[in-house]
Design a protein around this motif. Structure first.
Motif, PDB file in Angstrom:
ATOM      1  N   CYS A 201      50.486   7.224  31.216  1.00 32.51           N
ATOM      2  CA  CYS A 201      49.879   8.542  31.456  1.00 32.51           C
ATOM      3  C   CYS A 201      48.467   8.573  30.869  1.00 32.51           C
ATOM      4  O   CYS A 201      48.280   8.431  29.660  1.00 32.51           O
ATOM      5  CB  CYS A 201      50.731   9.639  30.817  1.00 32.51           C
ATOM      6  SG  CYS A 201      50.008  11.287  30.994  1.00 32.51           S
ATOM      7  N   HIS A 202      47.463   8.759  31.730  1.00 28.75           N
ATOM      8  CA  HIS A 202      46.083   8.664  31.258  1.00 28.75           C
ATOM      9  C   HIS A 202      45.715   9.789  30.298  1.00 28.75           C
ATOM     10  O   HIS A 202      44.774   9.664  29.523  1.00 28.75           O
ATOM     11  CB  HIS A 202      45.115   8.668  32.452  1.00 28.75           C
ATOM     12  CG  HIS A 202      45.134   9.935  33.237  1.00 28.75           C
ATOM     13  ND1 HIS A 202      46.041  10.167  34.243  1.00 28.75           N
ATOM     14  CD2 HIS A 202      44.366  11.046  33.163  1.00 28.75           C
ATOM     15  CE1 HIS A 202      45.824  11.367  34.753  1.00 28.75           C
ATOM     16  NE2 HIS A 202      44.833  11.927  34.122  1.00 28.75           N
TER      17      HIS A 202
ATOM     18  N   CYS B  71      48.665  17.781  32.887  1.00 27.95           N
ATOM     19  CA  CYS B  71      49.193  16.838  33.884  1.00 27.95           C
ATOM     20  C   CYS B  71      48.595  17.145  35.253  1.00 27.95           C
ATOM     21  O   CYS B  71      48.672  18.274  35.740  1.00 27.95           O
ATOM     22  CB  CYS B  71      50.712  16.947  33.950  1.00 27.95           C
ATOM     23  SG  CYS B  71      51.442  16.022  35.320  1.00 27.95           S
ATOM     24  N   ASN B  72      47.995  16.123  35.884  1.00 27.40           N
ATOM     25  CA  ASN B  72      47.451  16.326  37.225  1.00 27.40           C
ATOM     26  C   ASN B  72      48.209  15.522  38.281  1.00 27.40           C
ATOM     27  O   ASN B  72      47.655  15.121  39.299  1.00 27.40           O
ATOM     28  CB  ASN B  72      45.945  16.010  37.274  1.00 27.40           C
ATOM     29  CG  ASN B  72      45.631  14.589  36.842  1.00 27.40           C
ATOM     30  OD1 ASN B  72      46.533  13.783  36.657  1.00 27.40           O
ATOM     31  ND2 ASN B  72      44.355  14.291  36.674  1.00 27.40           N
TER      32      ASN B  72
ATOM     33  N   THR C  58      49.461  12.531  39.037  1.00 30.34           N
ATOM     34  CA  THR C  58      49.022  11.303  39.699  1.00 30.34           C
ATOM     35  C   THR C  58      50.192  10.380  40.032  1.00 30.34           C
ATOM     36  O   THR C  58      50.017   9.392  40.747  1.00 30.34           O
ATOM     37  CB  THR C  58      48.041  10.525  38.808  1.00 30.34           C
ATOM     38  OG1 THR C  58      48.680  10.209  37.563  1.00 30.34           O
ATOM     39  CG2 THR C  58      46.786  11.337  38.545  1.00 30.34           C
ATOM     40  N   LYS C  59      51.373  10.662  39.515  1.00 25.14           N
ATOM     41  CA  LYS C  59      52.603   9.900  39.765  1.00 25.14           C
ATOM     42  C   LYS C  59      52.606   8.517  39.116  1.00 25.14           C
ATOM     43  O   LYS C  59      53.473   7.702  39.406  1.00 25.14           O
ATOM     44  CB  LYS C  59      52.889   9.773  41.264  1.00 25.14           C
ATOM     45  CG  LYS C  59      53.099  11.102  41.969  1.00 25.14           C
ATOM     46  CD  LYS C  59      53.641  10.906  43.381  1.00 25.14           C
ATOM     47  CE  LYS C  59      53.869  12.258  44.041  1.00 25.14           C
ATOM     48  NZ  LYS C  59      54.466  12.106  45.388  1.00 25.14           N
ATOM     49  N   CYS C  60      51.666   8.241  38.237  1.00 25.07           N
ATOM     50  CA  CYS C  60      51.672   6.937  37.567  1.00 25.07           C
ATOM     51  C   CYS C  60      52.894   6.792  36.678  1.00 25.07           C
ATOM     52  O   CYS C  60      53.408   5.676  36.502  1.00 25.07           O
ATOM     53  CB  CYS C  60      50.381   6.747  36.773  1.00 25.07           C
ATOM     54  SG  CYS C  60      50.011   8.060  35.602  1.00 25.07           S
TER      55      CYS C  60
ATOM     56  N   GLU D  49      55.822   5.689  38.814  1.00 27.98           N
ATOM     57  CA  GLU D  49      55.691   4.310  39.304  1.00 27.98           C
ATOM     58  C   GLU D  49      56.184   3.271  38.298  1.00 27.98           C
ATOM     59  O   GLU D  49      56.636   2.202  38.687  1.00 27.98           O
ATOM     60  CB  GLU D  49      54.233   4.034  39.670  1.00 27.98           C
ATOM     61  CG  GLU D  49      53.756   4.811  40.894  1.00 27.98           C
ATOM     62  CD  GLU D  49      52.273   4.672  41.133  1.00 27.98           C
ATOM     63  OE1 GLU D  49      51.598   4.008  40.305  1.00 27.98           O
ATOM     64  OE2 GLU D  49      51.770   5.218  42.126  1.00 27.98           O
TER      65      GLU D  49
ATOM     66  N   THR E 253      57.630  12.921  38.640  1.00 31.77           N
ATOM     67  CA  THR E 253      56.635  13.848  39.179  1.00 31.77           C
ATOM     68  C   THR E 253      57.234  14.788  40.204  1.00 31.77           C
ATOM     69  O   THR E 253      57.102  16.020  40.105  1.00 31.77           O
ATOM     70  CB  THR E 253      55.466  13.076  39.809  1.00 31.77           C
ATOM     71  OG1 THR E 253      55.016  12.081  38.891  1.00 31.77           O
ATOM     72  CG2 THR E 253      54.308  14.002  40.133  1.00 31.77           C
TER      73      THR E 253
END
Length: 276
Positions: A175-176, A228-229, A231-233, A236, A245
């Protein structure tokens, strides 16, 4: 003559190395160091059919780097201990087969980047346990005694998906918001604990509202849901294939947005408060 060659082969092979039948030499770069710094070290190590990256790390410990630190436990993808980054991607060492890599490829193994390094591949993940303690637990309904709880199977199935989490913290690592912004950690719980909040919020027997706890408001105001935006990372990299997500974060965001911005919901809440 053949007996002499066999004896020479045994002497040339380092102690603890497997036989060469079906094996091949692989080039590994493994991060070595501690909190004060470190770097990548190169190793050539034999790989046998059917092995995973954790097998190779163990072989390095047995033959070339006995002081290499790595955290692991079950070697079955269920304890979440052996989380690291392989070629830059957060993965479980025990669930990453060597067969997915080209034999000529250099495989780089590094610690999870989002957390402080303790030594080599071991990181300090205490941040996650701090966040876990900040999430209020399930509130049992006052009118029901233990053993009297009843739920529809659909609700059981929906919650069960999120309880498959093995707390490997790969979603937290990728998560970035956590990974790239140290300043966000105080205000952001991360995907692992937002799905815990989402699960409790959709639990039909959770009596949090009756106890004065609004999980949707706390998700936004105290646990950083707005960071949280989607991104579905996180989805994955989840080894349990939890749809973090789609099934947890997006629905929770929608419920929070309805509560905060939908004029009909706002009006209904105002009327309800006046009549109570």
């Amino acid at each position: 003559m053949s007996g002499q060659q066999t004896e020479q082969t045994k002497q040339a092979r380092p102690a603890g190395q497997p036989g060469s039948s079906g094996g091949y030499p692989a080039h590994f770069r493994v991060w070595r160091g501690d909190a004060d710094g470190g770097g990548l070290e190169d190793f050539t190590v034999e790989v046998n059919e059917g092995e995973v990256v954790l097998d190779i790390i163990h072989r390095l410990q047995a033959t070339q780097a006995p002081d290499l630190a790595v955290r692991w436990n079950c070697k079955a993808g269920k304890c979440g201990s052996c989380s690291a980054e392989i070629n830059g991607q957060p993965r479980l060492l025990c669930m990453t087969r060597m067969s997915v890599f080209d034999r000529t490829e250099t495989i780089t193994v590094t610690p999870m980047r989002a957390f402080p390094v303790v030594r080599d591949l071991v990181t300090d993940v205490s941040f996650n346990y701090t966040k876990a303690r900040e999430v209020p637990s399930f509130v049992p309904p006052a009118e029901l005694a233990p053993g009297e709880y009843r739920m529809q199977q659909e609700d059981v199935n929906r919650s069960q998906e999120f309880r498959k989490c093995i707390e490997c913290f790969l979603c937290q690592d990728t998560c970035h918001v956590v990974r790239d912004h140290e300043e966000n950690k105080a205000a952001f719980a991360g995907p692992r604990f937002l799905i815990r909040i989402a699960e409790l919020d959709m639990h039909p027997l959770d009596a949090a509202p009756q106890s004065g706890l609004d999980r949707q408001t706390t998700a936004q105001d105290e646990h950083g849901l707005g960071y949280c935006n989607i991104t579905k990372c996180c989805t994955e990299v989840c080894p349990e294939n939890i749809k973090i997500t789609d099934n947890a974060l997006i629905p929770l965001k929608e419920r929070v947005a309805d509560r905060k911005y939908d004029p009909l919901v706002w009006l209904g809440n105002k009327i309800r408060r006046r009549t109570e």
